[in-house]
Structures are given as C-alpha cells and as structure tokens.
Design a protein around this motif. Structure first.
Motif, short mmCIF file in Angstrom:
data_model
loop_
_atom_site.label_atom_id
_atom_site.label_comp_id
_atom_site.label_asym_id
_atom_site.label_seq_id
_atom_site.Cartn_x
_atom_site.Cartn_y
_atom_site.Cartn_z
N ALA A 1 0.83 -1.21 0.00
CA ALA A 1 0.00 0.00 0.00
C ALA A 1 0.86 1.26 0.00
CB ALA A 1 -0.93 0.01 1.20
N THR A 2 2.04 1.17 0.64
CA THR A 2 2.92 2.34 0.74
C THR A 2 4.21 2.19 -0.05
OG1 THR A 2 3.99 1.46 2.73
CG2 THR A 2 2.02 2.83 3.05
N ALA A 3 4.42 0.99 -0.62
CA ALA A 3 5.66 0.69 -1.34
C ALA A 3 6.89 0.90 -0.47
CB ALA A 3 5.76 1.52 -2.63
N ALA A 4 6.75 0.61 0.82
CA ALA A 4 7.86 0.78 1.75
C ALA A 4 8.26 -0.57 2.33
CB ALA A 4 7.46 1.72 2.88
N VAL A 5 9.56 -0.72 2.59
CA VAL A 5 10.06 -1.96 3.18
C VAL A 5 9.69 -2.00 4.66
CG1 VAL A 5 12.13 -3.27 3.78
CG2 VAL A 5 11.96 -2.15 1.54
N ILE A 6 9.08 -3.12 5.07
CA ILE A 6 8.69 -3.31 6.47
C ILE A 6 9.85 -3.91 7.25
CG2 ILE A 6 7.13 -4.54 8.01
CD1 ILE A 6 5.07 -4.49 5.74
N THR A 7 10.44 -4.95 6.70
CA THR A 7 11.54 -5.63 7.40
C THR A 7 12.27 -6.53 6.42
OG1 THR A 7 12.12 -6.94 9.37
CG2 THR A 7 10.21 -7.66 8.13
N THR A 8 13.39 -7.05 6.86
CA THR A 8 14.14 -8.05 6.10
C THR A 8 14.32 -9.27 7.00
OG1 THR A 8 15.30 -6.39 4.79
CG2 THR A 8 16.27 -8.59 4.90
N ILE A 9 13.95 -10.43 6.48
CA ILE A 9 14.04 -11.68 7.25
C ILE A 9 15.31 -12.41 6.85
CG2 ILE A 9 12.87 -13.84 7.83
CD1 ILE A 9 10.27 -12.49 6.81
N PRO A 10 16.26 -12.57 7.76
CA PRO A 10 17.51 -13.28 7.43
C PRO A 10 17.36 -14.78 7.68
CG PRO A 10 17.65 -12.39 9.62
CD PRO A 10 16.28 -12.02 9.12
N GLY A 11 18.45 -15.51 7.48
CA GLY A 11 18.49 -16.91 7.87
C GLY A 11 18.05 -17.88 6.80
N LEU A 12 18.02 -17.46 5.54
CA LEU A 12 17.68 -18.36 4.44
C LEU A 12 18.94 -18.70 3.67
CD1 LEU A 12 15.11 -16.08 4.71
CD2 LEU A 12 14.08 -17.97 3.46
N ASN A 13 18.83 -19.62 2.70
CA ASN A 13 20.01 -20.08 1.97
C ASN A 13 19.69 -20.13 0.48
OD1 ASN A 13 22.24 -21.45 0.90
ND2 ASN A 13 22.50 -22.71 2.73
N GLN A 14 20.07 -19.07 -0.23
CA GLN A 14 19.76 -18.91 -1.65
C GLN A 14 18.25 -19.06 -1.91
OE1 GLN A 14 23.05 -21.73 -3.16
NE2 GLN A 14 22.92 -20.17 -4.76
N PRO A 15 17.44 -18.26 -1.23
CA PRO A 15 16.00 -18.32 -1.48
C PRO A 15 15.69 -17.82 -2.88
CG PRO A 15 16.52 -16.42 -0.13
CD PRO A 15 17.79 -17.22 -0.25
N ASN A 16 14.89 -18.57 -3.62
CA ASN A 16 14.66 -18.21 -5.02
C ASN A 16 13.21 -17.86 -5.33
OD1 ASN A 16 16.04 -18.07 -7.71
ND2 ASN A 16 14.35 -19.46 -8.26
N PHE A 17 12.28 -18.56 -4.68
CA PHE A 17 10.88 -18.30 -5.00
C PHE A 17 10.03 -18.43 -3.75
CE2 PHE A 17 7.81 -17.59 -8.40
CZ PHE A 17 8.63 -16.95 -9.33
N VAL A 18 8.85 -17.78 -3.79
CA VAL A 18 7.96 -17.73 -2.64
C VAL A 18 6.54 -18.07 -3.09
CG1 VAL A 18 7.22 -16.34 -0.66
CG2 VAL A 18 9.34 -15.77 -1.85
N ALA A 19 5.78 -18.74 -2.22
CA ALA A 19 4.36 -19.00 -2.47
C ALA A 19 3.62 -18.85 -1.16
CB ALA A 19 4.15 -20.40 -3.04
N ILE A 20 2.36 -18.43 -1.24
CA ILE A 20 1.53 -18.22 -0.06
C ILE A 20 0.50 -19.34 0.03
CG2 ILE A 20 0.04 -16.63 1.19
CD1 ILE A 20 2.86 -15.53 0.69
N ALA A 21 0.41 -19.98 1.20
CA ALA A 21 -0.53 -21.07 1.43
C ALA A 21 -1.86 -20.53 1.93
CB ALA A 21 0.06 -22.06 2.43
N PRO A 22 -2.91 -21.35 1.92
CA PRO A 22 -4.21 -20.90 2.43
C PRO A 22 -4.17 -20.45 3.88
CG PRO A 22 -4.49 -22.89 1.14
CD PRO A 22 -3.02 -22.68 1.27
N ASN A 23 -3.22 -20.98 4.66
CA ASN A 23 -3.11 -20.56 6.06
C ASN A 23 -2.43 -19.20 6.21
OD1 ASN A 23 -0.39 -21.12 5.60
ND2 ASN A 23 -0.40 -23.05 6.73
N GLY A 24 -2.06 -18.58 5.09
CA GLY A 24 -1.45 -17.25 5.10
C GLY A 24 0.05 -17.26 5.24
N ASN A 25 0.65 -18.40 5.52
CA ASN A 25 2.10 -18.46 5.66
C ASN A 25 2.79 -18.40 4.29
OD1 ASN A 25 1.93 -18.66 8.44
ND2 ASN A 25 2.01 -20.91 8.45
N ALA A 26 4.02 -17.90 4.30
CA ALA A 26 4.83 -17.85 3.08
C ALA A 26 5.81 -19.02 3.08
CB ALA A 26 5.59 -16.53 3.01
#
Length: 519
Positions: free
Chosen positions: A205-230
């Motif tokens: 809505a604001t085109a602003a960064v909320i946060t950055t989540i570290p701790g991944l390893n070459q993350p390439n793609f994302v999908a959202i499940a019905p439970n709302g989790n990424a």
C-alpha cells in the motif's frame, strides 16, 4: 535507475549443471515407485516447448503461457489437450518468470534486454514493451492490480502501473539478487533475495520496506498457502522455509529435493517444489508442514511450476525444453444417487478429486455421457444396464484409477400396470351375442407399452369365465358365448392381473370392470 547493474543469464537462470545434480530417475511418463506413504503418481508425457522454458502463468481463458528464455518468446498451452497452440509470441531477450494482471494482460520480464513485454492474452499479441534496467527477473500482481517486478542485478523491486503500462514510483530496495515475489492476504509482498540469503517484506500500500528476514540459503521463490504463511524455496539448503506473515519470522524448515528453484501452492492447499538438482517435484502438506510421499520424477532441471484449478501440476524443465504434467490419482467421496434400475439410464453425480479426463465403469460396464467440472472435483455420468445388486464404481484418469466397492446398487424397478376391459355386447330379450369375445388390454404405465405373455383372469361374480394370456399387443381374449347368462346376472364381468416379475421390471397387479351394453 541504475542501468549498469545487469545479470548475465547464467547468474539468473544458471543453465549449466548444478553441483550435486543427478540424472533424471525416470522419464516424465513413468510412475514413481519409491516407498513411502504417498500413492503412485503418474507424470503424463511432457509437452515439448521452446528452448530453456522458465516461467508459467495461467491466462483468463484457462490456457497456460510458458516463457522460453532461450527462444525469447512465449508459447500457449491448451490445458484441455495439453498441447501447444498458436504461434509463439515474441518477447525481449531471456524472458523469465511472468504474471497475468487482473486486466488480462501478461507481463513478461526480459532479463537480458532489460525490459518487460506486455501481452494482450485475449489476442496473444504484444501491446508494448516497457524499459526496465537491472535485469528484470520475476513479476507478481499486488492488491491494487499493478505489478511488481524484481530486478535481479539492481537489488530492487519496481512497480508497473497496469493501466498505463509505465513504471511508477521509485525502485524499492531489497536484498541482493531478488527473484521470486508473492503477496500475502494481508497485502505484504515477500521478495526472495537469492544472493542476500534473505526475504524482503514490502507494504504494497505504501511501497515501503517493512523488514528483512535473514536466515535463508539462496531463497529463489515464494508461495503463499491458504493458512497465510509464506513458503520459500532455498536452493542452497535443499529445503523450504515457512514464514509467519503476521510476525514475519521463520516458523520451521521442510526438507525437499535437491536445489529447489520453484515453489507454488495448489487449490488443495499443498505446496509443490521444482527440485532442479534432483529432477523431481516434492509435495508438502501445508497443514502439517511435512512432505507427502516420494518426490515425483519429471524432466531435466525443473525450474518453475504452477497448479491448475483441477489440481494438475505443470512443471517447466529448463534443460529438456518441455513442460511436465503431473496428474494425481482420482478419489471418490460420494455418488448420488447411489441406486437405480437395472435398465440403466440413471444420471449420477460423482464427487471426489482429480477427476479431470475421467472415464467411469459401473459393474464393469462403461457409463456414458461423462462430463467433469473445471476443478476436477465432480462429474456426471449415465449408468449402463447392470445386474440387480451392488456394483463397483471405478473412475479412471490419466493419473490412475480408484474404485468405490459396491458404490451403486441396481434394482429391478416396479412398474404400475393398467387393464382395460371391453364391454360385453348383447341383446337382453331374447339373449343374443353380438360380439363373441371379451377382451382385456394390459399396459405398462411406466413405458406406455403393451405387456405381452401375461395371464389375465376373467370372472363374473365368483364364477371364473376363463384365463387367457396377452398377445403381442397386450390383449387377452375369452369367448363369452357360453357364459353370457353369468355375465348378465352379475351386471358385467371383472378382469384381473396378479402381477409378475420380468427380466426388466416388477409388474404391479391391476384390474378392471367390463360393462354390459345393448346396441
């Protein structure tokens, strides 16, 4: 914008063999026979497409666009026949992960030519090309209907206005090497930063960064499940990270195949990963965050995948220039009605899953008129004739078959009958017969047809006048010449049918009264 940052194709797509990559364990049309709790899964023979296919996106008519990064074009797959149709649509150089906006236009990021091709999906023609530097990689629709495009070499995301097809606003900074983007129901966009080993969270809505989540390893793609989790596919860790989109923290990780590049979620809530290093697809139950059964073999170096409304999974294989189609075995949960006459002709509704392309057998005989809904969850069919008693119902699709034992019961139907009796013709003084036969006609009220070969009893009071079988026209005849006096004394006569069981129906009893008339 910084146009000096541009990623060569091997950086974004890495078409060379990956460390630890294995040869395909089976051809795409073979069955996975690995042990595990899953059913055997049939991967249908793959669909040949252009060179180095990458992104997939469904268009409004239900067909599928595939972006061929090596051929620099987009092709259309007819999802009813799983064949390529029409001419290839030209794009810029190295098209990657595309998306389709609510207005029906497709947005194709071209990584090397630094632009985005806009395609009218109704006509499959190019509307315009939008310049965008920084190695555009993947596109995703945000709640406003606009499109976000990740810039792999510029470490940012750029918004495109889908009404004007122009870039709007400033670039939104991300981590290093952003690729896949997914938007949660709460309006947050999650951007996988492959080189930065992080996920950037953006308020769309604001085109602003909320946060950055570290701790991944070459993350390439994302999908959202019905439970709302990424769900984030980590190429370097051979697993999927699950992010709580409320708290923006990692909940758990799920082991999958080698080098998962792509991830998507289907209508059944399961997540699917394209494991480029092991040439297969893993299935994740997002309610338990565990993998389901053995990985499913596909083509060479699967890189992206989507799931159709009917739960068929389409997988691009970048090294074998084709798209694998996975159809899961059908299931049956109910059949309504679950009984009908032995003559067949009952229209039944079968509810289940993965019913697309189904044929139906009932009691070993094929049903007719099979039609399946668009989601593959319900079909209708007309029952064939069958023997009285319970019959097995079997549904067969390209993905396998399933049987509901004794799912349909055949019964011998009860048909009401009717009798009509002709009047006895006579002259009272002196008694004289004008027509020598009493006649009765037996009719099946369900079919409207005469009933042959059935005994009809003729009586006058308690006196039996005779018994005669009906002929082909359903007519039984008894001579009234010698019984006229009894008929006159009883003011007519009665005919009756006691009922019968035939090979096709139970015939109900019926009766009628015949008057006496004088011409």
């Amino acid at each position: 914008m910084n146009t000096s940052l541009q990623s060569p194709p091997q950086d974004l797509l890495r078409t060379a063999s990956l460390p630890g990559q294995v040869r395909p364990t089976a051809e795409a049309h073979e069955v996975s026979r690995a042990a595990g709790p899953a059913l055997m899964i049939l991967a249908i023979a793959p669909i040949p497409v252009g060179t180095n296919p990458v992104g997939l996106a469904f268009i409004p008519n239900g067909d599928l666009y595939v972006a061929n990064s090596g051929s620099s074009n987009v092709q259309t797959i007819d999802t009813a026949t799983d064949t390529v149709i029409g001419a290839a649509i030209p794009t810029g150089t190295t098209p990657a992960w595309l998306t389709v906006a609510p207005n029906g236009n497709a947005y194709v990021p071209n990584n090397i030519s630094n632009n985005v091709t806009v395609i009218n999906t109704a006509t499959s023609t190019v509307l315009t090309t939008i310049p965008l530097s920084g190695g555009p990689a993947a596109a995703a629709v945000i709640p406003s209907g606009n499109v976000y495009v990740s810039r792999f070499g510029a470490n940012s995301v750029q918004e495109i206005d889908t009404t004007t097809n122009t870039v709007v606003g400033a670039a939104i900074p991300t981590g290093s090497g952003p690729v896949g983007i997914a938007v949660a129901p709460n309006g947050k966009a999650y951007v996988a930063n492959r080189n930065g080993n992080s996920v950037t969270v953006i308020n769309t809505a604001t085109a602003a960064v909320i946060t950055t989540i570290p701790g991944l390893n070459q993350p390439n793609f994302v999908a959202i499940a019905p439970n709302g989790n990424a769900y984030v596919a980590n190429i370097g860790a051979n697993n999927v990270s699950v992010i709580d989109t409320t708290t923006d923290t990692i909940l758990t990780t799920i082991p999958v195949g080698t080098n998962p590049w792509g991830i998507t979620v289907g209508p059944d809530g399961n997540a699917y990963t394209a494991n480029r290093g092991s040439n297969n697809v893993s299935v994740i139950d997002t309610t338990t965050n565990t993998t389901v059964g053995a990985p499913i073999p596909v083509g060479s170096q699967p890189i992206a995948l989507v799931v159709a409304p009917n739960n068929k999974v389409y997988v691009t294989n970048i090294a074998s220039a084709n798209v694998s189609v996975i159809q899961f075995p059908p299931t049956i949960s109910s059949i309504t009605p679950n009984q009908g006459p032995i003559t067949g002709g009952t229209v039944v509704t079968i509810t289940g899953t993965n019913l697309t392309g189904a044929s139906v057998d009932i009691g070993g005989n094929p049903a007719t008129g099979v039609t399946v809904n668009s989601t593959g969850t319900q079909l209708t069919a007309t029952t064939p004739p069958g023997a009285a008693g319970p019959a097995d119902v079997t549904v067969t699709t390209p993905g396998g078959s399933t049987t509901l034992v004794g799912g349909f019961t055949y019964f011998v139907p009860v048909h009401a009958t009717s009798l009509t009796a002709t009047p006895a013709l006579s002259k009272l003084f002196p008694p004289h017969v004008y027509f020598p036969f009493l006649t009765a006609t037996l009719t099946d009220q369900v079919t409207g047809l005469p009933v042959p070969n059935q005994p009809i009893l003729f009586k006058a009071g308690s006196n039996v006048l005779g018994i005669a079988n009906t002929d082909a026209q359903g007519v039984a005849r008894v001579n009234e010449t010698l019984t006229l006096t009894l008929i006159l004394l009883n003011h007519g006569y009665e005919v009756s049918f006691a009922g019968a069981v035939t090979p096709t129906a139970i015939l109900s009893p019926s009766s009628a009264h015949g008057e006496v008339i004088e011409p």
